[in-house]
Structure formats: structure tokens, C-alpha cells
Design an enzyme around this catalytic site. Structure first.
Site, PDB file in Angstrom:
ATOM      1  N   ASN A  38      75.574   7.377  20.668  1.00  0.00           N
ATOM      2  CA  ASN A  38      74.612   6.706  19.787  1.00  0.00           C
ATOM      3  C   ASN A  38      74.476   7.455  18.463  1.00  0.00           C
ATOM      4  O   ASN A  38      74.438   6.851  17.384  1.00  0.00           O
ATOM      5  CB  ASN A  38      73.238   6.621  20.449  1.00  0.00           C
ATOM      6  CG  ASN A  38      73.192   5.655  21.611  1.00  0.00           C
ATOM      7  OD1 ASN A  38      74.115   4.887  21.836  1.00  0.00           O
ATOM      8  ND2 ASN A  38      72.098   5.698  22.356  1.00  0.00           N
ATOM      9  N   TYR A 102      69.760   4.970  36.785  1.00  0.00           N
ATOM     10  CA  TYR A 102      71.111   5.474  36.556  1.00  0.00           C
ATOM     11  C   TYR A 102      71.971   5.345  37.809  1.00  0.00           C
ATOM     12  O   TYR A 102      71.507   5.568  38.926  1.00  0.00           O
ATOM     13  CB  TYR A 102      71.074   6.947  36.150  1.00  0.00           C
ATOM     14  CG  TYR A 102      70.345   7.233  34.861  1.00  0.00           C
ATOM     15  CD1 TYR A 102      70.781   6.699  33.657  1.00  0.00           C
ATOM     16  CD2 TYR A 102      69.224   8.066  34.850  1.00  0.00           C
ATOM     17  CE1 TYR A 102      70.117   6.973  32.476  1.00  0.00           C
ATOM     18  CE2 TYR A 102      68.555   8.346  33.672  1.00  0.00           C
ATOM     19  CZ  TYR A 102      69.007   7.796  32.484  1.00  0.00           C
ATOM     20  OH  TYR A 102      68.339   8.069  31.319  1.00  0.00           O
ATOM     21  N   ARG A 104      75.226   7.187  38.184  1.00  0.00           N
ATOM     22  CA  ARG A 104      76.167   8.062  37.497  1.00  0.00           C
ATOM     23  C   ARG A 104      76.595   9.284  38.310  1.00  0.00           C
ATOM     24  O   ARG A 104      77.444  10.057  37.862  1.00  0.00           O
ATOM     25  CB  ARG A 104      75.555   8.517  36.163  1.00  0.00           C
ATOM     26  CG  ARG A 104      74.375   9.421  36.311  1.00  0.00           C
ATOM     27  CD  ARG A 104      73.502   9.535  35.063  1.00  0.00           C
ATOM     28  NE  ARG A 104      74.171   9.847  33.835  1.00  0.00           N
ATOM     29  CZ  ARG A 104      73.526   9.976  32.652  1.00  0.00           C
ATOM     30  NH1 ARG A 104      72.210   9.822  32.596  1.00  0.00           N
ATOM     31  NH2 ARG A 104      74.195  10.245  31.562  1.00  0.00           N
ATOM     32  N   ASN A 164      66.295  16.137  24.638  1.00  0.00           N
ATOM     33  CA  ASN A 164      66.591  14.956  25.456  1.00  0.00           C
ATOM     34  C   ASN A 164      66.425  15.203  26.956  1.00  0.00           C
ATOM     35  O   ASN A 164      67.348  14.975  27.742  1.00  0.00           O
ATOM     36  CB  ASN A 164      68.016  14.479  25.171  1.00  0.00           C
ATOM     37  CG  ASN A 164      68.053  13.239  24.306  1.00  0.00           C
ATOM     38  OD1 ASN A 164      67.106  12.455  24.293  1.00  0.00           O
ATOM     39  ND2 ASN A 164      69.126  13.063  23.572  1.00  0.00           N
ATOM     40  N   SER A 192      60.795  16.168  21.295  1.00  0.00           N
ATOM     41  CA  SER A 192      59.494  15.500  21.322  1.00  0.00           C
ATOM     42  C   SER A 192      58.467  16.546  21.736  1.00  0.00           C
ATOM     43  O   SER A 192      58.838  17.610  22.273  1.00  0.00           O
ATOM     44  CB  SER A 192      59.502  14.354  22.339  1.00  0.00           C
ATOM     45  OG  SER A 192      59.564  14.877  23.656  1.00  0.00           O
ATOM     46  N   GLY A 222      57.365   9.782  17.673  1.00  0.00           N
ATOM     47  CA  GLY A 222      57.197   8.339  17.731  1.00  0.00           C
ATOM     48  C   GLY A 222      56.397   7.760  16.580  1.00  0.00           C
ATOM     49  O   GLY A 222      56.697   7.965  15.405  1.00  0.00           O
ATOM     50  N   GLY A 251      65.142   7.537  19.046  1.00  0.00           N
ATOM     51  CA  GLY A 251      65.325   8.976  18.864  1.00  0.00           C
ATOM     52  C   GLY A 251      66.721   9.329  18.419  1.00  0.00           C
ATOM     53  O   GLY A 251      66.911  10.208  17.563  1.00  0.00           O
ATOM     54  N   ASP A 252      67.720   8.650  18.976  1.00  0.00           N
ATOM     55  CA  ASP A 252      69.105   8.913  18.575  1.00  0.00           C
ATOM     56  C   ASP A 252      69.351   8.482  17.136  1.00  0.00           C
ATOM     57  O   ASP A 252      70.063   9.163  16.386  1.00  0.00           O
ATOM     58  CB  ASP A 252      70.067   8.173  19.505  1.00  0.00           C
ATOM     59  CG  ASP A 252      69.954   8.640  20.949  1.00  0.00           C
ATOM     60  OD1 ASP A 252      69.597   9.809  21.168  1.00  0.00           O
ATOM     61  OD2 ASP A 252      70.222   7.820  21.852  1.00  0.00           O
ATOM     62  N   ASP A 288      70.715  -0.019  22.881  1.00  0.00           N
ATOM     63  CA  ASP A 288      70.739   1.429  22.688  1.00  0.00           C
ATOM     64  C   ASP A 288      71.261   1.827  21.318  1.00  0.00           C
ATOM     65  O   ASP A 288      70.731   2.730  20.679  1.00  0.00           O
ATOM     66  CB  ASP A 288      71.627   2.074  23.760  1.00  0.00           C
ATOM     67  CG  ASP A 288      70.820   2.583  24.935  1.00  0.00           C
ATOM     68  OD1 ASP A 288      69.851   1.898  25.311  1.00  0.00           O
ATOM     69  OD2 ASP A 288      71.156   3.650  25.467  1.00  0.00           O
TER      70      ASP A 288
END
Length: 308
Positions: A38, A102, A104, A164, A192, A222, A251-252, A288
Site C-alpha cells: 500500500n 486473516y 495467512r 503497525n 498511533s 486519525g 494510515g498507509d 485498502d
């Protein structure tokens, strides 16, 4: 110098259309998503040079990932692995709450290793960007992150880190020391307030993170905008008022905006302003990475809402 280099897992994204329980969804869209890719796509759309590296499976999703990232103008180094490409399933349970599951564990992306990230790619970059997601995937992926950082530092390449933190990948207890170690090795750190709170006092987050070593600390908050401590100077930039359609990827996009301007030699306040605008634009578009803006998009963000 070849611009930004980043690496990590990009997955297929199955997203329920509309709002409500997953079991009531009547249609779905299919795309891709990954924090590092991203950012790479966001930098490329803003005119910067970017390279993404990662492992994908020998499947249609893996092929789609390589094609989509390359189509965004990113130099793409996709390594085909014998394992499957990871998937994430997202739905909006309500207008205020989104859930991501997820799939993954054991995926191609989790099998990334130090040998996959050539030293020549790292030393040729202007910025190496890593996230706190990749170290959570596997021991070999974590080793790849730390080795690439050490290679970059030895070559004088700037290291950028977005903390992240993903609670579904590892616990706060396991993540905190690793993320702290990574932050101590980075030149630029994005976080954050809650992510930084994993391992620093939150009374003055920029100052506390800066004590670990980074010279550029940017706290993404944010709707409150961002606060930063860059080369010893504090900056505060408010958020832009926009209609939020999908907060995922904001955020990305923010990180991409900052790093694209850093690559272009912009001053700190200009970097932060572009970051805020990029994040604001991203939330107005579902997906995304689909909302990552171009320079023309940013120029239009505060202008007339009708283009003729």
C-alpha cells in the site's frame, strides 16, 4: 539511489459489500491489501520511485498481486513460493466497526527470509521502509527485517518504520520488545498513540520515541491529525474534514504521503501536510489501496467538488 524499498506480505482481500453481519452479505469484492505494498503504491502515485518485494503463491491471487502492484507504477519483485497466497476477509459489522479475519498461517508471504532481500537492493535505496507486521509473521520474516535494517544502516540508507501493531498476529507482551528494538534502529518512526503505548510513556509520545534514537517521529491520530518531532522541532497538523467511506488504508496513505515528500526533498511541515491530505483522500474511497491519491487528487481535495 532508487527511491523507496519495502517488503512484506500482500494478501488477497475478500470484502463484503455493504454494512452488516458477514452472514447477511449478498455480494463481495475481491482485491489486494498489504501495508508495505500500500505504501509503495501510494509513493508511486505521488510521483516517487518505489520497489516492493514479497513472496506470493503459485495461484491466481499471487498473480493478481504482482500485476496490481506493478500496474500502480511500482517496481515489483514477487517471488513465487510453493505455499498459498494469504487471504483476508473483511466486513463492516456496523457503520462504526470493521472486522478483518486473516487466513495467512503458513502462507507464502510468511515464508519470507533474509536471503529474499538482496543487500544490493537495500544499499541502492534512498529509504528502506518496514513495518511491525512482518516480524510477527514468522522467525524467518523477522530475521529478514532486522538484517535489512542493519544493511541499510551500514550503507547510510534511511530506515523508516511504521509500528503497525496487529493484535491478531501476536500479543502485546511479545510485540512490545521487538517493536521497541526496531524503533531504536530506525530514522523515521510512525505510530498511533496506542501502538506507541506498547513500550513508551504516553505523556509525550514524540519525545519518548525520540529518546530511542529516531530523528523523525510522527504520531498518527486519525481525526485529530498528527503531531511530530522532526530534527528536534515540533509540528502539529490537524486532520482535514472529509466524509469517511472506508477508514482502512488511511494510515498507509499517510505514510506514503510523508515518504514521497521526503524523497522529493520537501521540508518537514510540507511532508506532514501531504501526509494528512493523502490519508484524508484515502478514506473517501473503499479498499485498502484503491484510494491512494495522485498529486492532482491532492490539489483538488480542498477545491470545488465538481470537476468540469
Amino acid at each position: 539511489m532508487t527511491g523507496l524499498l519495502t517488503f512484506g506480505e500482500t494478501m488477497g482481500l475478500v470484502a463484503a459489500d455493504g454494512i452488516g453481519p458477514l452472514g447477511h452479505a449478498k455480494s463481495f469484492s475481491f482485491g489486494i491489501g498489504g501495508a508495505e505494498s500500500n505504501v509503495a503504491m501510494g509513493v508511486a502515485r505521488l510521483g516517487g520511485a518505489a520497489t516492493w518485494l514479497g513472496r506470493v503463491g503459485p495461484d491466481a491471487t499471487g498473480a493478481l498481486i504482482g500485476a496490481r502492484i506493478a500496474a500502480a507504477g511500482v517496481r515489483t519483485l514477487a517471488i513465487t513460493d510453493e505455499s498459498f497466497t494469504g487471504l483476508m476477509v473483511r466486513h463492516r459489522r456496523s457503520g462504526e466497526f470493521a472486522q478483518v479475519d486473516y487466513h495467512r498461517a503458513g502462507s507464502a508471504g510468511s515464508r519470507l527470509s533474509p536471503a529474499d532481500v538482496p543487500a544490493a537492493e537495500v544499499t541502492a535505496a534512498s529509504i528502506l521502509h518496514v513495518t511491525g507486521i512482518t516480524p510477527a509473521l514468522s522467525e524467518s520474516a523477522r530475521a529478514a527485517v532486522f538484517q535489512s535494517i542493519e544493511t541499510a544502516r551500514a550503507a547510510g540508507v534511511a530506515v523508516s518504520l511504521d509500528l503497525n501493531y496487529r493484535a491478531k498476529l501476536w500479543s502485546r507482551y511479545d510485540a512490545a520488545p521487538v517493536l521497541r528494538d526496531l524503533a531504536s534502529r530506525a530514522d523515521v518512526v510512525f505510530a498511533s498513540p496506542s501502538e506507541a503505548g506498547l513500550f513508551v510513556d504516553t505523556a509525550d509520545i514524540p519525545a519518548e520515541l525520540a529518546k530511542l534514537g529516531p530523528t523523525e517521529v510522527i504520531v498518527k491520530d486519525g481525526g485529530a491529525g498528527c503531531i511530530a518531532l522532526i530534527d528536534g522541532e515540533r509540528h502539529t497538523v490537524p486532520a482535514l474534514p472529509v466524509t469517511v467511506i472506508d477508514p482502512v488504508g488511511a494510515g498507509d496513505a499517510f505514510v506514503a504521503g510523508y515518504l514521497a515528500d521526503r524523497l522529493a526533498g520537501a521540508a518537514p511541515l510540507e511532508r506532514l501536510t501531504t501526509a494528512i491530505a493523502s490519508g484524508a483522500f484515502a478514506v473517501t474511497v473503499p479498499g485498502d489501496c484503491e484510494g491512494a491519491p495522485t498529486r492532482a487528487d491532492l490539489a483538488a481535495l480542498t477545491g470545488d467538488d465538481v470537476r468540469r
